[in-house]
Design a protein around this motif. Structure first.
Motif, mmCIF file in Angstrom:
data_model
loop_
_atom_site.group_PDB
_atom_site.id
_atom_site.type_symbol
_atom_site.label_atom_id
_atom_site.label_comp_id
_atom_site.label_asym_id
_atom_site.label_seq_id
_atom_site.Cartn_x
_atom_site.Cartn_y
_atom_site.Cartn_z
ATOM 1 N N GLN A 98 -4.144 7.246 2.399
ATOM 2 C CA GLN A 98 -4.730 6.848 1.126
ATOM 3 C C GLN A 98 -3.654 6.737 0.061
ATOM 4 N N GLY A 99 -3.906 5.835 -0.903
ATOM 5 C CA GLY A 99 -2.961 5.640 -1.985
ATOM 6 C C GLY A 99 -3.249 4.362 -2.746
ATOM 7 N N ILE A 145 -11.945 0.366 -0.049
ATOM 8 C CA ILE A 145 -10.977 -0.304 -0.925
ATOM 9 C C ILE A 145 -11.686 -0.678 -2.216
ATOM 10 N N SER A 185 0.846 4.445 0.628
ATOM 11 C CA SER A 185 -0.065 5.374 1.274
ATOM 12 C C SER A 185 0.599 6.703 1.596
ATOM 13 N N GLN A 198 -13.119 3.023 6.178
ATOM 14 C CA GLN A 198 -12.184 2.467 5.219
ATOM 15 C C GLN A 198 -12.915 2.183 3.911
ATOM 16 N N TRP A 249 0.856 -1.183 0.000
ATOM 17 C CA TRP A 249 0.000 0.000 0.000
ATOM 18 C C TRP A 249 0.893 1.235 0.000
ATOM 19 N N TYR A 285 -7.121 1.034 -5.185
ATOM 20 C CA TYR A 285 -6.921 2.208 -4.325
ATOM 21 C C TYR A 285 -7.535 1.932 -2.962
ATOM 22 N N ARG A 286 -6.855 2.430 -1.910
ATOM 23 C CA ARG A 286 -7.330 2.205 -0.541
ATOM 24 C C ARG A 286 -7.242 3.498 0.256
ATOM 25 N N ALA A 287 -8.249 3.748 1.071
ATOM 26 C CA ALA A 287 -8.255 4.893 1.974
ATOM 27 C C ALA A 287 -8.681 4.422 3.360
ATOM 28 N N LEU A 288 -7.976 4.891 4.381
ATOM 29 C CA LEU A 288 -8.254 4.508 5.766
ATOM 30 C C LEU A 288 -8.147 5.757 6.634
ATOM 31 N N SER A 289 -9.216 6.057 7.376
ATOM 32 C CA SER A 289 -9.262 7.255 8.206
ATOM 33 C C SER A 289 -9.559 6.875 9.647
ATOM 34 N N LEU A 345 -5.743 10.708 7.735
ATOM 35 C CA LEU A 345 -6.276 9.981 6.582
ATOM 36 C C LEU A 345 -5.104 9.409 5.805
#
Length: 276
Positions: free
Chosen positions: A266-267, A230, A65, A228, A63, A247-251, A264
């Protein structure tokens, strides 16, 4: 030679009689029952319920990110704004482990995800001492979900469920050797967030498919809010091997006293999945 020919001819003449006798037995219930008693019925094995057999898969992923938000993970130092690109993080990255696994039994799916990173940025304090500053930051995230398949077809699968996401942050500040003595300060924090999760798998034709995963939670049990998302496009290389890109984002927004972690991540994400 004549005796053998007569014997063969007799057998040929007896075959129509034997066939007629079998037909008569088949139309006679009593006689058919006698035949069944003598010749046991052949019973085929029961079909194997493959849908209820456990299936396992393991995924290794990378990831890339970026990180943006506000953090105060070494109180009493003040909170600072963070805006780091992946290449900035990569310069100070010491190591990372990222992987996931799944077990499916019938309509139930049991998922686990592990992500561990360690970065060590360094700098220097201004002034006559010229002391070096090193911050070692370790981050561990573990997640476990239980999903139930609500809908299944040749084109689309829909899952819904719940899980837990565990966070552990461990930071250490070291100032040396410009000061008269080495200054070291460490702080760690752990918490657990309940999450509600869902997943959709769409088959696009041939070896291609699309996977969408999302969850939301926290609810002030651990963090105030965490979520999250994905999205990956998958290519089934073989029966066991699949390649994934997306692509994945996690907050997460967590605060406990002076400890603050509102970021946050993300990437893009790349992965490979092997099914056992």
């Amino acid at each position: 030679m004549r005796a053998r020919s007569l014997s063969t001819l007799g057998c040929c003449r007896l075959m129509p009689l034997a066939a007629a006798a079998l037909v008569a037995l088949a139309h006679s219930p009593a006689q058919a029952a006698d035949v069944d008693a003598v010749v046991p019925a052949v019973r085929l094995p029961d079909p194997v319920a493959t849908s209820d057999m456990p299936m396992f898969s393991a995924t290794l992923y990378l990831w890339a990110s970026a990180l943006k938000g506000t953090s105060s993970t070494l109180p009493p130092l003040p909170a600072v704004d963070i805006d780091l690109r992946f290449r900035d993080i990569l310069q100070d990255l010491n190591g990372a482990v990222m992987g996931a696994g799944e077990m499916r039994v019938g309509r139930w799916g049991f998922l686990a995800d592990l992500m561990f990173t360690q970065v060590t940025p360094t700098g220097a304090l201004p002034g006559p001492y010229g002391a070096e500053v090193e911050v070692r930051s370790r981050s561990l995230t573990l997640q476990g979900d239980v999903l139930y398949r609500l809908y299944e077809s040749d084109m689309l699968d829909l899952d819904a469920g719940a899980g837990l996401r565990f966070w552990h942050l461990d930071n250490r500040l070291t100032v040396a050797p410009g000061l008269p003595s080495v200054l070291e300060y460490a702080q760690s924090e752990s918490w657990v967030d309940p999450v509600i999760a869902g997943r959709a798998i769409a088959r696009l034709g041939g070896p291609w498919s699309l996977t969408l995963v999302g969850d939301i939670g926290g609810f002030d049990v651990g963090s105030s809010l965490t979520w999250q998302a994905i999205a990956t496009v998958n290519y089934q290389w073989s029966d066991q091997l699949a390649l994934r890109a997306g692509y994945r984002a996690l907050s997460v927004d967590y605060q406990s006293g002076a400890f603050l972690y509102d970021v946050l991540m993300q990437g893009p994400i790349l992965g490979v999945t092997y099914r056992f």
